[in-house]
Design a protein around this motif. Structure first.
Motif, mmCIF file in Angstrom:
data_model
loop_
_atom_site.group_PDB
_atom_site.id
_atom_site.type_symbol
_atom_site.label_atom_id
_atom_site.label_comp_id
_atom_site.label_asym_id
_atom_site.label_seq_id
_atom_site.Cartn_x
_atom_site.Cartn_y
_atom_site.Cartn_z
ATOM 1 N N LYS A 1 4.501 0.527 1.740
ATOM 2 C CA LYS A 1 5.697 0.625 0.898
ATOM 3 C C LYS A 1 6.708 1.566 1.558
ATOM 4 O O LYS A 1 6.340 2.411 2.383
ATOM 5 N N ASN A 2 7.972 1.439 1.158
ATOM 6 C CA ASN A 2 9.039 2.201 1.819
ATOM 7 C C ASN A 2 8.796 3.699 1.791
ATOM 8 O O ASN A 2 9.087 4.414 2.758
ATOM 9 N N ASP A 3 8.261 4.190 0.684
ATOM 10 C CA ASP A 3 8.011 5.627 0.575
ATOM 11 C C ASP A 3 6.547 5.972 0.841
ATOM 12 O O ASP A 3 6.091 7.069 0.519
ATOM 13 N N GLY A 4 5.824 5.031 1.438
ATOM 14 C CA GLY A 4 4.398 5.244 1.699
ATOM 15 C C GLY A 4 4.136 6.028 2.975
ATOM 16 O O GLY A 4 5.042 6.305 3.766
ATOM 17 N N SER A 5 2.861 6.374 3.187
ATOM 18 C CA SER A 5 2.459 7.182 4.345
ATOM 19 C C SER A 5 1.214 6.595 4.999
ATOM 20 O O SER A 5 0.358 6.001 4.331
ATOM 21 N N ILE A 6 1.141 6.778 6.310
ATOM 22 C CA ILE A 6 -0.075 6.467 7.066
ATOM 23 C C ILE A 6 -0.672 7.787 7.541
ATOM 24 O O ILE A 6 0.029 8.592 8.178
ATOM 25 N N ILE A 7 -1.916 8.027 7.210
ATOM 26 C CA ILE A 7 -2.641 9.177 7.764
ATOM 27 C C ILE A 7 -3.422 8.638 8.957
ATOM 28 O O ILE A 7 -4.364 7.858 8.794
ATOM 29 N N HIS B 1 -7.262 14.498 16.397
ATOM 30 C CA HIS B 1 -5.810 14.589 16.207
ATOM 31 C C HIS B 1 -5.478 13.896 14.898
ATOM 32 O O HIS B 1 -6.023 12.830 14.591
ATOM 33 N N LEU B 2 -4.580 14.510 14.119
ATOM 34 C CA LEU B 2 -4.240 13.963 12.809
ATOM 35 C C LEU B 2 -2.716 13.994 12.622
ATOM 36 O O LEU B 2 -2.072 15.022 12.874
ATOM 37 N N PHE B 3 -2.174 12.874 12.204
ATOM 38 C CA PHE B 3 -0.726 12.743 12.021
ATOM 39 C C PHE B 3 -0.436 12.071 10.688
ATOM 40 O O PHE B 3 -1.180 11.188 10.235
ATOM 41 N N LYS B 4 0.668 12.491 10.090
ATOM 42 C CA LYS B 4 1.226 11.755 8.958
ATOM 43 C C LYS B 4 2.371 10.905 9.508
ATOM 44 O O LYS B 4 3.345 11.438 10.045
ATOM 45 N N VAL B 5 2.253 9.601 9.382
ATOM 46 C CA VAL B 5 3.239 8.668 9.931
ATOM 47 C C VAL B 5 3.981 8.004 8.771
ATOM 48 O O VAL B 5 3.341 7.478 7.842
ATOM 49 N N THR B 6 5.294 8.027 8.842
ATOM 50 C CA THR B 6 6.124 7.382 7.813
ATOM 51 C C THR B 6 7.210 6.558 8.490
ATOM 52 O O THR B 6 7.462 6.682 9.698
ATOM 53 N N GLN B 7 7.845 5.726 7.710
ATOM 54 C CA GLN B 7 8.958 4.941 8.233
ATOM 55 C C GLN B 7 10.177 5.852 8.418
ATOM 56 O O GLN B 7 10.460 6.718 7.586
ATOM 57 N N PHE C 1 0.834 -1.198 0.000
ATOM 58 C CA PHE C 1 0.000 0.000 0.000
ATOM 59 C C PHE C 1 0.871 1.251 0.000
ATOM 60 O O PHE C 1 1.841 1.360 0.756
ATOM 61 N N ASP C 2 0.498 2.212 -0.851
ATOM 62 C CA ASP C 2 1.193 3.500 -0.885
ATOM 63 C C ASP C 2 0.671 4.430 0.201
ATOM 64 O O ASP C 2 1.419 5.275 0.711
ATOM 65 N N LEU C 3 -0.600 4.286 0.512
ATOM 66 C CA LEU C 3 -1.243 5.204 1.456
ATOM 67 C C LEU C 3 -2.235 4.423 2.310
ATOM 68 O O LEU C 3 -3.056 3.665 1.777
ATOM 69 N N ILE C 4 -2.140 4.603 3.619
ATOM 70 C CA ILE C 4 -3.071 3.946 4.553
ATOM 71 C C ILE C 4 -3.745 5.026 5.396
ATOM 72 O O ILE C 4 -3.064 5.883 5.970
ATOM 73 N N PHE C 5 -5.067 4.989 5.437
ATOM 74 C CA PHE C 5 -5.816 5.889 6.316
ATOM 75 C C PHE C 5 -6.300 5.076 7.503
ATOM 76 O O PHE C 5 -6.976 4.058 7.345
ATOM 77 N N LEU C 6 -5.940 5.539 8.674
ATOM 78 C CA LEU C 6 -6.231 4.808 9.908
ATOM 79 C C LEU C 6 -7.022 5.734 10.821
ATOM 80 O O LEU C 6 -6.483 6.697 11.371
ATOM 81 N N ASP C 7 -8.318 5.474 10.962
ATOM 82 C CA ASP C 7 -9.192 6.331 11.784
ATOM 83 C C ASP C 7 -9.995 5.454 12.747
ATOM 84 O O ASP C 7 -11.190 5.234 12.569
ATOM 85 N N PRO C 8 -9.343 4.928 13.790
ATOM 86 C CA PRO C 8 -10.015 4.004 14.712
ATOM 87 C C PRO C 8 -10.891 4.739 15.719
ATOM 88 O O PRO C 8 -10.702 5.925 15.979
ATOM 89 N N PRO C 9 -11.854 4.032 16.312
ATOM 90 C CA PRO C 9 -12.627 4.620 17.412
ATOM 91 C C PRO C 9 -11.740 4.809 18.634
ATOM 92 O O PRO C 9 -10.705 4.155 18.777
ATOM 93 N N THR C 10 -12.159 5.704 19.504
ATOM 94 C CA THR C 10 -11.403 5.939 20.740
ATOM 95 C C THR C 10 -11.384 4.699 21.615
ATOM 96 O O THR C 10 -10.363 4.342 22.206
ATOM 97 N N PHE C 11 -12.522 4.026 21.655
ATOM 98 C CA PHE C 11 -12.651 2.829 22.485
ATOM 99 C C PHE C 11 -13.718 1.949 21.858
ATOM 100 O O PHE C 11 -14.746 2.431 21.396
ATOM 101 N N SER C 12 -13.470 0.651 21.824
ATOM 102 C CA SER C 12 -14.482 -0.260 21.295
ATOM 103 C C SER C 12 -14.296 -1.641 21.892
ATOM 104 O O SER C 12 -13.170 -2.132 21.999
ATOM 105 N N ASN C 13 -15.417 -2.240 22.301
ATOM 106 C CA ASN C 13 -15.385 -3.633 22.765
ATOM 107 C C ASN C 13 -16.542 -4.411 22.151
ATOM 108 O O ASN C 13 -17.220 -5.171 22.818
#
Length: 712
Positions: free
Chosen positions: A655-661, A703-709, A617-629
């Motif tokens: 991928k090596n040059d990919g990003s996680i939002i 809160h929003l972050f760009k996460v890379t390797q 994956f070149d781009l991953i969007f990760l928007d999890p809930p604060t809490f879930s059971n």
């Protein structure tokens, strides 16, 4: 048969004490109140009088026999056959048996009715008189059998058709009151022969006003009935009946010439007003009525209440949904209460409502309340005396709220049009006393009530909420019918997306170059998180010719932006089949083919753990809930505790040059930078730039972050 008949008058639940009083007023001395009716004894003349004049009874039954019901149910038919049926009907007449009740031996009413029918038929057979026929549609004789515990009683029904069918109502509006209930409401409200003025601002097809008019004008409710159950009864005495009927007609005609009565009915539906007028004409009472189309919240008193007359406002406003569901109905009661306080000083008021909290919205102090039943629905009749001072018992609200709402609307309406948005936040607890968020979705408003602080009394918090709703409809161009109230508060152990009662109210909103289906009624959230607007737009801009993964995809709005932005493929993963199906609809709405894109129903954490490390994956969007059971999840997810592990698992697929939002909505979230460093990841904080103008008041909305390797 002796001159004293044993009778039972049935009635709707809750009317028993009124029926008891009515029977006594009709000259019946021997009356016993019981469940769903009254037992009484009188001669035939008294029975006829009750049939003709009872406004509350459903049926008048004359008892013919009774017997115990034991193990040998076959004995029931023999006991019924012992009744001298020839005294009541002939073998040539048709009949039907209505059966109610059950016990261990008779568990089905059809079986019970069959036993009674067999007994009647056996009587005539044994007497050599032939076999009477059963006619369920139009019988000559109607037999009523009732089983209570182990005692069966059978009656001949003197009424025939139920007594609420007075003969004047051939058409009716929506959710009409049964005539017997309308009469009971009028009696409880104090309607009597001295009442001179009655107003009904929600009159519908006029049943309440017409039943009140029949009381005042001494119109026996049975005068216009064409058929009676006793017409083919062998004990019937036509001359006696005709004498009583003629007396009742004369009494009514005399009252019509001597009474000064004005009846005013209004409704916002002209169609039902035409029906109401026709109903009054069938009773030859149209001259006493004035019908007018109008809004009950703007009604004026047709005349000033005088000290020497009784002026009454009586009505049955819409009940709406159960409390907290129907904003329009609750605001209707609030405004109606304000109006009658202003315009009907000196009047008596009687209001039938479906819920105590609806009555509270009137802001009037009642002096009596009665529990009644509209069919199976429990309702409340409240009486108010507007001769007495009706001070509104909440302090006057300031104009700050109205000013803030108008200012916000003017500002954000222009801003949203420029941005290409038809969904945006109008108000977000701008004033501490009004702790709600208000979002615009086209012509709709969604109002989300937050839990009040512990030091705020619940009644005060609720009053502030309804003041806000009232103000919204007064100062902004949104109707109460398009306001949707939700309660959003912290509920430990509950799933994030809490479903409400399904109603299916939807709209389609625009966001930049995308469109989304919004569900305004069925879930706590609408299908689009407005505060993540910038993140979705950015994902679209970064997706050209990229392979994209959207985890915790919800309704796939970010996936839509990615696909519209030119992504080669988008994989959407979510635990909910419902939301993924919704996401597919969003794709279709935007003219996007489902293939080559993927929609995967899975626990995202578990799905990530099951994937082999593979840079895909070149781009991953990760928007999890604060809490879930959720019960369908393998583990409990706590985003503060688990975010590093979640990011590590996602990075295995990057991928090596990919990003996680990476986004989340935990207000006090703190990024574990050391944990990320240990995982060879680095993060750039994009939170500030991602907060759009309509969410600027709350910088920690997400809160929003760009996460890379990390590259050393």
């Amino acid at each position: 048969m002796t001159s004293a008949l044993q009778l039972f008058a049935t009635c709707a639940k809750g009317l028993e004490p009124l029926l008891f009083d009515e029977l006594q007023s009709l000259g019946i001395d021997d009356v016993q109140q019981t469940l769903a009716g009254c037992r009484f004894s009188c001669d035939l003349k008294g029975a006829y009088r009750v049939c003709l004049w009872s406004r509350l009874a459903s049926r008048i039954l004359v008892q013919l026999g009774q017997c115990p019901v034991g193990q040998d149910v076959g004995a029931v038919s023999a006991e019924v056959a012992a009744t001298s049926w020839q005294d009541h009907m002939t073998a040539e007449q048709s009949f039907v048996v209505d059966f109610t009740g059950e016990n261990q031996q008779i568990r089905h009413t059809q079986f019970g009715a069959q036993l009674v029918k067999d007994g009647i038929v056996d009587y005539f057979r044994h007497a050599g008189l032939g076999r009477p026929n059963v006619d369920k549609a139009d019988p000559d004789i109607r037999i009523n059998a009732h089983l209570q515990r182990d005692q069966l009683t059978w009656y001949l029904d003197l009424s025939g058709e139920a007594l609420h069918r007075r003969g004047y109502r051939l058409q009716q509006g929506q959710a009409p009151l049964r005539e017997t209930l309308a009469a009971a409401i009028a009696i409880r409200a104090g309607v009597n022969r001295t009442t001179e003025v009655i107003v009904d601002p929600f009159c519908g097809s006029g049943t309440l006003l017409i039943e009140a008019a029949m009381i005042i004008l001494e119109h026996a409710p049975g005068l216009r009935r064409a058929h009676w159950g006793f017409n083919h009864w062998r004990q019937h005495q036509p001359e006696l009946w005709q004498d009583l009927y003629a007396q009742a007609e004369q009494q009514h005609q005399q009252a019509k010439t001597t009474k000064s009565l004005r009846l005013y009915g209004s409704d916002n539906d002209p169609r039902v007003l035409a029906i109401a007028d026709q109903n009054a004409q069938r009773l030859d009472l149209a001259g006493f009525f004035t019908w007018e189309s109008g809004d009950a919240t703007k009604i004026d008193a047709p005349e000033k209440a005088a000290s020497d007359q009784r002026s009454l406002l009586i009505c049955n406003p819409p009940y709406g949904e159960r409390l907290g569901e129907e904003v329009e109905t609750l605001l209707l009661y609030r405004r109606f209460g304000q109006r009658i306080r202003q315009e009907f000083s000196g009047w008596q008021v009687a209001i039938l409502a479906g819920d105590e909290s609806l009555l509270k919205r009137l802001k009037l102090r009642s002096h009596k309340k009665y529990k009644l039943y509209n069919g199976a629905l429990e309702v409340i009749l409240a009486l108010y005396d507007l001769n007495k001072e009706q001070v509104e018992f909440t302090r006057e609200q300031s104009s700050d709220l109205a000013n803030r709402l108008k200012k916000n609307y003017q500002k954000f309406e222009k801003w949203s049009a420029k941005e290409g948005l038809s969904a945006w936040r109008l108000y977000d607890a701008d004033l501490p006393e009004y702790n709600v968020a208000v979002d615009v979705y086209n012509e709709h408003l969604v109002i989300q009530e937050y839990a009040a602080p512990k030091d705020i009394p619940p009644a005060l918090a609720k009053e502030r909420l309804w003041h806000l709703l009232d103000t919204l409809t007064e100062v902004l161009p949104f109707s109460a019918a398009n306001m949707h109230l939700k309660v959003r508060q912290k509920q430990a152990g509950k799933q994030q997306y809490q479903r409400q009662q399904l109603r299916g109210i939807t709209t389609v909103v625009h966001e930049n170059n995308a469109q989304f289906i919004i569900n305004l009624s069925d879930y706590l959230d609408t299908g689009l998180f407005l505060d993540h607007r910038w993140a979705r737009k950015t994902i679209g801009e970064l997706s050209q010719n990229k392979v994209v993964l959207n985890l915790f995809a919800y309704t796939c709005s970010a996936s839509v932006h990615a696909a519209l932005g030119g992504a080669r493929t988008v994989t959407s993963v979510d635990l909910s089949k419902t939301y993924l199906a919704w996401g597919e609809e969003n794709f279709r709405l935007n003219g996007l083919q489902l293939r080559p894109h993927s929609f995967i129903q899975a626990d995202c954490m578990q799905w990530l753990q099951q994937q082999p490390p593979q840079q895909r994956f070149d781009l991953i969007f990760l928007d999890p809930p604060t809490f879930s059971n959720s019960k369908r999840m393998q583990d409990v997810l706590d985003i503060q505790r688990d975010h590093v592990q979640l990011l590590k698992l996602a990075a295995r697929l990057l991928k090596n040059d990919g990003s996680i939002i990476f986004s989340n909505n935990k207000r006090r979230f703190k990024l574990d930078e050391a944990g990320l460093e240990d995982a060879f990841l680095q993060a750039e904080d994009w939170t500030k730039r991602s907060i759009s103008a309509d969410f600027a008041r709350h910088k920690s909305i997400h809160h929003l972050f760009k996460v890379t390797q990390r590259v050393d």
